[in-house]
Design an enzyme around this catalytic site. Structure first.
Site, PDB file in Angstrom:
ATOM      1  N   GLY A  53       0.769  -1.243   0.000  1.00 29.68           N
ATOM      2  CA  GLY A  53       0.000   0.000   0.000  1.00 29.68           C
ATOM      3  C   GLY A  53       0.795   1.285   0.000  1.00 29.68           C
ATOM      4  CD1 TRP A  55       4.243   2.835  -4.961  1.00 30.61           C
ATOM      5  CD2 TRP A  55       3.309   2.849  -7.002  1.00 30.61           C
ATOM      6  NE1 TRP A  55       5.246   2.684  -5.890  1.00 30.61           N
ATOM      7  CE2 TRP A  55       4.709   2.685  -7.138  1.00 30.61           C
ATOM      8  CE3 TRP A  55       2.524   2.871  -8.146  1.00 30.61           C
ATOM      9  CZ2 TRP A  55       5.330   2.562  -8.396  1.00 30.61           C
ATOM     10  CZ3 TRP A  55       3.144   2.743  -9.391  1.00 30.61           C
ATOM     11  CH2 TRP A  55       4.527   2.599  -9.507  1.00 30.61           C
ATOM     12  CG  ASP A  78      -2.007  -6.652  -4.274  1.00 29.31           C
ATOM     13  OD1 ASP A  78      -1.110  -5.948  -4.759  1.00 29.31           O
ATOM     14  OD2 ASP A  78      -1.832  -7.875  -4.043  1.00 29.31           O
ATOM     15  CG  ASP A  94      -5.900 -12.399 -10.954  1.00 30.54           C
ATOM     16  OD1 ASP A  94      -5.354 -11.499 -11.623  1.00 30.54           O
ATOM     17  OD2 ASP A  94      -5.643 -13.609 -11.100  1.00 30.54           O
ATOM     18  CG  ASP A 119       5.064  -1.086  -8.022  1.00 31.03           C
ATOM     19  OD1 ASP A 119       5.926  -1.266  -8.899  1.00 31.03           O
ATOM     20  OD2 ASP A 119       5.331  -1.060  -6.807  1.00 31.03           O
ATOM     21  CE  LYS A 159       7.214  -3.809 -10.559  1.00 26.84           C
ATOM     22  NZ  LYS A 159       7.702  -3.628  -9.208  1.00 26.84           N
TER      23      LYS A 159
HETATM   24  N1  SAM Z   1       3.078  -0.619  -5.167  1.00 27.79           N
HETATM   25  C1  SAM Z   1       3.038  -1.489  -4.025  1.00 27.79           C
HETATM   26  C2  SAM Z   1       3.428  -0.664  -2.819  1.00 27.79           C
HETATM   27  O1  SAM Z   1       3.966   0.393  -3.020  1.00 27.79           O
HETATM   28  O2  SAM Z   1       3.172  -1.089  -1.703  1.00 27.79           O
HETATM   29  C3  SAM Z   1       3.946  -2.675  -4.176  1.00 27.79           C
HETATM   30  C4  SAM Z   1       3.450  -3.637  -5.203  1.00 27.79           C
HETATM   31  S1  SAM Z   1       4.297  -5.165  -5.153  1.00 27.79           S
HETATM   32  C5  SAM Z   1       5.817  -4.755  -5.915  1.00 27.79           C
HETATM   33  C6  SAM Z   1       3.515  -6.082  -6.431  1.00 27.79           C
HETATM   34  C7  SAM Z   1       2.113  -6.501  -6.086  1.00 27.79           C
HETATM   35  O3  SAM Z   1       1.520  -7.031  -7.261  1.00 27.79           O
HETATM   36  C8  SAM Z   1       2.023  -7.610  -5.034  1.00 27.79           C
HETATM   37  O4  SAM Z   1       1.373  -7.120  -3.894  1.00 27.79           O
HETATM   38  C9  SAM Z   1       1.179  -8.687  -5.717  1.00 27.79           C
HETATM   39  O5  SAM Z   1       0.224  -9.284  -4.854  1.00 27.79           O
HETATM   40  C10 SAM Z   1       0.484  -7.883  -6.810  1.00 27.79           C
HETATM   41  N2  SAM Z   1      -0.030  -8.700  -7.902  1.00 27.79           N
HETATM   42  C11 SAM Z   1       0.668  -9.588  -8.661  1.00 27.79           C
HETATM   43  N3  SAM Z   1      -0.156 -10.163  -9.553  1.00 27.79           N
HETATM   44  C12 SAM Z   1      -1.392  -9.620  -9.365  1.00 27.79           C
HETATM   45  C13 SAM Z   1      -2.654  -9.814  -9.981  1.00 27.79           C
HETATM   46  N4  SAM Z   1      -2.816 -10.690 -10.982  1.00 27.79           N
HETATM   47  N5  SAM Z   1      -3.712  -9.093  -9.550  1.00 27.79           N
HETATM   48  C14 SAM Z   1      -3.559  -8.214  -8.520  1.00 27.79           C
HETATM   49  N6  SAM Z   1      -2.387  -8.001  -7.901  1.00 27.79           N
HETATM   50  C15 SAM Z   1      -1.317  -8.687  -8.309  1.00 27.79           C
END
Ligand code: SAM
Length: 295
Positions: A53, A55, A78, A94, A119, A159
């Site tokens: 969280g 961002w 997420d 998802d 991200d 990203k």
């Molecule tokens: N921007 C976030 C922060 O600042 O706290 C960090 C994000 S983290 C690098 C990547 C996130 O992508 C993870 O929490 C993961 O659960 C989520 N993620 C990966 N695949 C996903 C999907 N298909 N649907 C939703 N979230 C997904």
């Protein structure tokens, strides 16, 4: 490993804790915002792949600072559950599922977002092709949701992994956004192949129809003949990362597919066109004649 050794190694990790951000990634968004002024005029923002969280924290703080009287709405999504954040609507789902996209649209209550950020990152396997492929699928899902909710003129920040098909991706993004820039904030480690695309002035081509069931036409079983106008030209959106072909680093057993004859034996074919005048021809002839010291 001592408790403070990560603090020593990673300045942003340490700073994040000091400043109250849930993750060091907060600095990536802050640095992107500093360079591209992406929060200007933004009151509705969607944070895809938002956990834990940081961002969303940045969005909540900066949007309120920029528009103290604005009707701010931030939707964070997420796969994982997130601890509540004041002023942020949190959805667990998802982003590649239609139902998640529909839930976001529903929460926007007919309004459009000014900014969508993503991200998203898969759990990295270390298999580069696989990681790039999954990352591309996440980006595709994020972009497809974006085409449904972003207002004309809006911004999309996401990203990307700078793999071998990244130039193709940039040109494809330019079909939807006249201004596409790739950036690597200082807080993003050099050793990581991640970078961020900053896409501005959302302007889909005249006649472009976003489709929830067939995101940017990625479904190859789609009936191409039914597509008209720009929708025909925009496909296929992300050609990178197709894992269905042969892997050139793999060894396949013989006989393989059409190379087997009727009895299932391997039939070795001659090259379609052998070399015409190879420099090694003389050496081969000498070797065959028993002279192994071909000089
Ligand atoms: N921007 C976030 C922060 O600042 O706290 C960090 C994000 S983290 C690098 C990547 C996130 O992508 C993870 O929490 C993961 O659960 C989520 N993620 C990966 N695949 C996903 C999907 N298909 N649907 C939703 N979230 C997904």
């Amino acid at each position: 490993m001592g408790k403070s050794s990560k603090d020593k190694r990673d300045i942003y990790y340490r700073l994040a804790k000091e400043e109250g951000w849930r993750a060091r990634s907060a600095f990536k968004l802050l640095q992107i915002a500093e360079n591209f002024n992406i929060f200007e005029g933004v009151t509705k923002a969607v944070d895809l792949c938002a956990a834990p969280g940081s961002w969303s924290q940045v969005l909540a703080k900066k949007l309120r600072e920029k528009q103290p009287d604005g009707d701010i709405k931030i939707i964070a999504v997420d796969l994982q559950a997130m601890a509540p954040l004041p002023g942020v609507i949190e959805l667990q789902g998802d982003i590649t599922n239609v139902s998640t996209a529909e839930a976001i649209i529903c929460h926007l209550e007919g309004e459009h977002a000014d900014l969508v950020v993503c991200d998203g990152a898969p759990d990295v396997t270390g298999l580069h092709d696989m990681d790039e492929y999954i990352q591309a699928q996440l980006l595709l899902a994020a972009l497809n949701i974006t085409t449904h909710i972003l207002k004309k003129g809006g911004k999309f920040v996401a990203k990307v992994f700078r793999g071998r098909d990244i130039d193709l991706l940039y040109s494809q993004l330019r079909l939807l956004f006249p201004r596409v820039t790739v950036t690597k904030p200082r807080s993003s480690r050099n050793s990581s192949i991640e970078a961020f695309v900053v896409c501005q002035d959302y302007d889909p081509p005249e006649g472009f129809q976003p489709s929830m069931t067939n995101p940017l036409m990625k479904n190859t079983t789609c009936d191409w003949s039914k597509l008209v106008g720009i929708n025909k030209e925009i496909v296929p959106f992300l050609a990178c990362g197709d894992l269905s072909g042969f892997d050139s680093d793999m060894t396949y057993p013989l006989p393989c597919f059409s190379q087997a004859d009727q009895d299932g034996n391997y039939n070795c074919l001659l090259p379609v066109q052998g070399p015409i005048d190879p420099p090694y021809e003389e050496a081969i002839a000498l070797a065959r004649a028993g002279n192994k010291t071909a000089e």
